[in-house]
Scaffold this motif. Structure first.
Motif, PDB file in Angstrom:
ATOM      1  N   SER A  55       0.996  -1.163  -0.057  1.00 28.32           N
ATOM      2  CA  SER A  55      -0.089  -0.016   0.007  1.00 28.32           C
ATOM      3  C   SER A  55       1.035   1.258   0.025  1.00 28.32           C
ATOM      4  O   SER A  55       2.005   1.242   0.266  1.00 28.32           O
ATOM      5  CB  SER A  55      -1.020  -0.014   1.253  1.00 28.32           C
ATOM      6  OG  SER A  55      -1.578  -1.116   1.087  1.00 28.32           O
ATOM      7  N   VAL A 229      -3.327  -0.118  -9.296  1.00 31.25           N
ATOM      8  CA  VAL A 229      -3.229   1.351  -9.492  1.00 31.25           C
ATOM      9  C   VAL A 229      -2.671   1.647 -10.986  1.00 31.25           C
ATOM     10  O   VAL A 229      -2.213   0.725 -11.707  1.00 31.25           O
ATOM     11  CB  VAL A 229      -2.248   1.965  -8.595  1.00 31.25           C
ATOM     12  CG1 VAL A 229      -0.843   1.563  -8.734  1.00 31.25           C
ATOM     13  CG2 VAL A 229      -2.321   3.401  -8.601  1.00 31.25           C
ATOM     14  N   SER A 230      -3.122   2.749 -11.240  1.00 30.24           N
ATOM     15  CA  SER A 230      -2.731   3.208 -12.904  1.00 30.24           C
ATOM     16  C   SER A 230      -1.738   4.629 -12.764  1.00 30.24           C
ATOM     17  O   SER A 230      -2.103   5.337 -11.740  1.00 30.24           O
ATOM     18  CB  SER A 230      -3.801   3.493 -13.726  1.00 30.24           C
ATOM     19  OG  SER A 230      -4.611   2.327 -13.720  1.00 30.24           O
ATOM     20  N   GLU A 233      -3.262   8.378 -11.080  1.00 29.68           N
ATOM     21  CA  GLU A 233      -4.119   8.296 -10.271  1.00 29.68           C
ATOM     22  C   GLU A 233      -3.775   8.658  -8.926  1.00 29.68           C
ATOM     23  O   GLU A 233      -2.540   8.704  -8.749  1.00 29.68           O
ATOM     24  CB  GLU A 233      -4.483   6.713 -10.305  1.00 29.68           C
ATOM     25  CG  GLU A 233      -5.526   6.417  -9.356  1.00 29.68           C
ATOM     26  CD  GLU A 233      -6.049   4.839  -8.992  1.00 29.68           C
ATOM     27  OE1 GLU A 233      -6.448   4.406  -8.130  1.00 29.68           O
ATOM     28  OE2 GLU A 233      -5.253   4.118 -10.066  1.00 29.68           O
ATOM     29  N   VAL A 235      -3.446   8.693  -5.121  1.00 28.46           N
ATOM     30  CA  VAL A 235      -3.808   7.636  -4.099  1.00 28.46           C
ATOM     31  C   VAL A 235      -3.809   8.380  -2.671  1.00 28.46           C
ATOM     32  O   VAL A 235      -2.932   9.292  -2.728  1.00 28.46           O
ATOM     33  CB  VAL A 235      -2.796   6.452  -4.150  1.00 28.46           C
ATOM     34  CG1 VAL A 235      -2.972   5.796  -5.555  1.00 28.46           C
ATOM     35  CG2 VAL A 235      -1.410   6.828  -4.158  1.00 28.46           C
ATOM     36  N   THR A 239      -3.621   3.246   0.580  1.00 25.61           N
ATOM     37  CA  THR A 239      -4.216   2.598  -0.771  1.00 25.61           C
ATOM     38  C   THR A 239      -3.725   1.612  -1.082  1.00 25.61           C
ATOM     39  O   THR A 239      -2.244   1.609  -1.484  1.00 25.61           O
ATOM     40  CB  THR A 239      -4.546   3.960  -1.862  1.00 25.61           C
ATOM     41  OG1 THR A 239      -5.181   4.927  -1.375  1.00 25.61           O
ATOM     42  CG2 THR A 239      -5.253   3.218  -3.091  1.00 25.61           C
ATOM     43  N   LEU A 241      -2.001  -0.773  -3.755  1.00 22.12           N
ATOM     44  CA  LEU A 241      -1.143  -0.619  -4.943  1.00 22.12           C
ATOM     45  C   LEU A 241      -0.843  -1.853  -5.791  1.00 22.12           C
ATOM     46  O   LEU A 241      -1.292  -2.157  -6.857  1.00 22.12           O
ATOM     47  CB  LEU A 241       0.171   0.164  -4.935  1.00 22.12           C
ATOM     48  CG  LEU A 241      -0.305   1.741  -4.121  1.00 22.12           C
ATOM     49  CD1 LEU A 241       1.255   2.372  -4.324  1.00 22.12           C
ATOM     50  CD2 LEU A 241      -1.045   2.416  -4.728  1.00 22.12           C
TER      51      LEU A 241
END
Length: 415
Positions: A55, A229-230, A233, A235, A239, A241
């Motif tokens: 994360s 994740v992209s 983006e 975060v 979050t 990942l």
């Protein structure tokens, strides 16, 4: 004469019935003694040796993705980059604050041990003022003692006051230096936090410790199981990942029926099979659960399977054969010797030209031979030809023995 004819027919029929049955020709072959590896079959699932969800430790916008699903990565290798511009500015601000504070002490780095206060410029200056005031006070006292009236009491008192003020200033400067050093160390802590947040903007694979209290192995490599994740983006802290899995070695966990509790131990070899590959993979039991599941009446085992080539994937269904014990000198008979009827299996031997029936239970098959579990054992000669025509006590004629049976490798028997 008419009455005599039926009587003659009855005598002929009785003579035909009392005529003994013709002997049955049979062939005998010897049994074979082999070593059998007993096994317990279990079903289970493959798991990663370690699984981790990586994360974000700091908030920000993702600027780069370095790894994707299926990539193999080493410990501490970067996975993604969060925009670090703000963290660089915060780090520079804290660094300048530390430098500013240290400049007040006349030093460029925070000392590892206690600060040598007399070398601090402000403290050194205050010490010189103390020494000067003390020297003036001492000379005044000497002059007043040698030449009474050469210096007034007021002048002596002023010199004494000047010395006390200098001494007090020295004490104040010493405390100020100590306070400034404490402030510098506090700001250095803030700088360390800023450095850490800047480093955390680069998302990396976990770094394992050399050893753990639980005795687990350090993880050398991971595989990316999922990217969550992209790029571009935003975060937040915490979050998810990436999802990583360490699959070498891979863990196989299976349920063993409780009746085999006494047979299964750590360190035993296990052959793990999956649908994707015809050849099983070798593993070793590393852990055994101390509790039996109430519903299934089975206990869990954990098997470590080397997976350097990455063929085995976590989550796959697998079956395992636990090699429990090697049983020596087990009796095997040729398949032709087995007679089966209505669920009952038999073999025949010959004693004094008569068939001897043996009701048996069979086990594992090896080539053209079958294991005898119960009812018959040892090296003997069994009937392998016309066995289905025999009954217990039937008269037989033995033919020539079959050629010697080739050597058979040890076999494996699943319990």
């Amino acid at each position: 004469m008419v009455l005599a004819i039926p009587g003659c027919r009855k005598k002929e029929h009785s003579a035909r019935q009392s005529k003994p049955a013709a002997p049955i020709a049979v062939v005998l072959q010897p049994t074979t003694l082999l070593d059998v590896q007993r096994t317990v079959e279990v079903v289970g699932t493959l798991y990663g040796d370690e699984e981790a969800v990586i994360s974000a430790k700091v908030p920000g916008r993702v600027t780069q993705i370095f790894k994707d699903v299926g990539d193999r990565i080493n410990a501490n290798e970067p996975l993604a980059q969060i925009d670090k511009r703000d963290y660089e500015l915060a780090r520079n601000e804290q660094e300048m604050a530390v430098r500013e504070t240290l400049s007040k002490l006349g030093i460029t780095a925070i000392p590892q041990k206690d600060l040598d206060l007399p070398k601090v410029p402000t403290v050194h200056r205050a010490k010189l003022q103390v020494d000067s005031a003390k020297a003036k006070l001492d000379r005044a006292r000497q002059v007043m003692g040698a030449k009474n009236g050469a210096i007034s009491e007021q002048e002596l008192a002023d010199l004494q006051t000047a010395y006390d003020v200098a001494q007090s200033s020295h004490d104040v400067e010493t405390m100020n230096a100590q306070s400034t050093l404490s402030a510098a160390r506090s700001k250095q802590s803030l700088l360390d936090i800023a450095d850490q947040r800047l480093a955390d903007s680069t998302v990396r694979a976990p770094v394992p410790s050399a050893a753990t209290s639980a005795g687990t192995r350090p993880v050398g490599r991971y595989a990316v199981a999922a990217r969550l994740v992209s790029v571009r983006e935003y975060v937040k802290e915490g979050t998810p990942l990436f999802k990583l899995v360490a699959d070498d070695p891979i863990k196989y966990r299976g349920a063993v029926p409780e009746r085999f509790m006494a047979d299964v131990r750590t360190g035993q070899q296990v052959s793990v099979s999956v649908y994707a590959y015809p050849k099983p993979f070798a593993g070793v039991i590393s852990r055994i659960s101390p509790q039996v599941d109430f519903a299934s009446r089975a206990f869990q085992i954990e098997v470590l399977v080397p997976n350097g080539e990455g063929k085995l994937q976590a989550g796959s269904f697998a079956t395992g054969l636990v090699q429990t014990a090697l049983q020596k000198q087990v009796t095997f008979v040729p398949l032709e010797a087995i007679v089966s009827f209505a669920g009952v299996q038999k073999v025949f031997t010959v004693k004094d030209d008569r068939a001897v029936e043996h009701t048996i239970e069979t086990g594992v098959r090896q080539g053209e031979h079958l294991e005898i579990v119960r009812g018959f054992s040892g090296v003997q000669k069994v009937v392998t030809s016309n066995a289905a025509k025999l009954a217990d006590g039937a008269t037989v004629i033995t033919g020539e023995f079959a050629p010697p049976v080739a050597k058979i490798d040890p076999v494996s028997k699943s319990d």
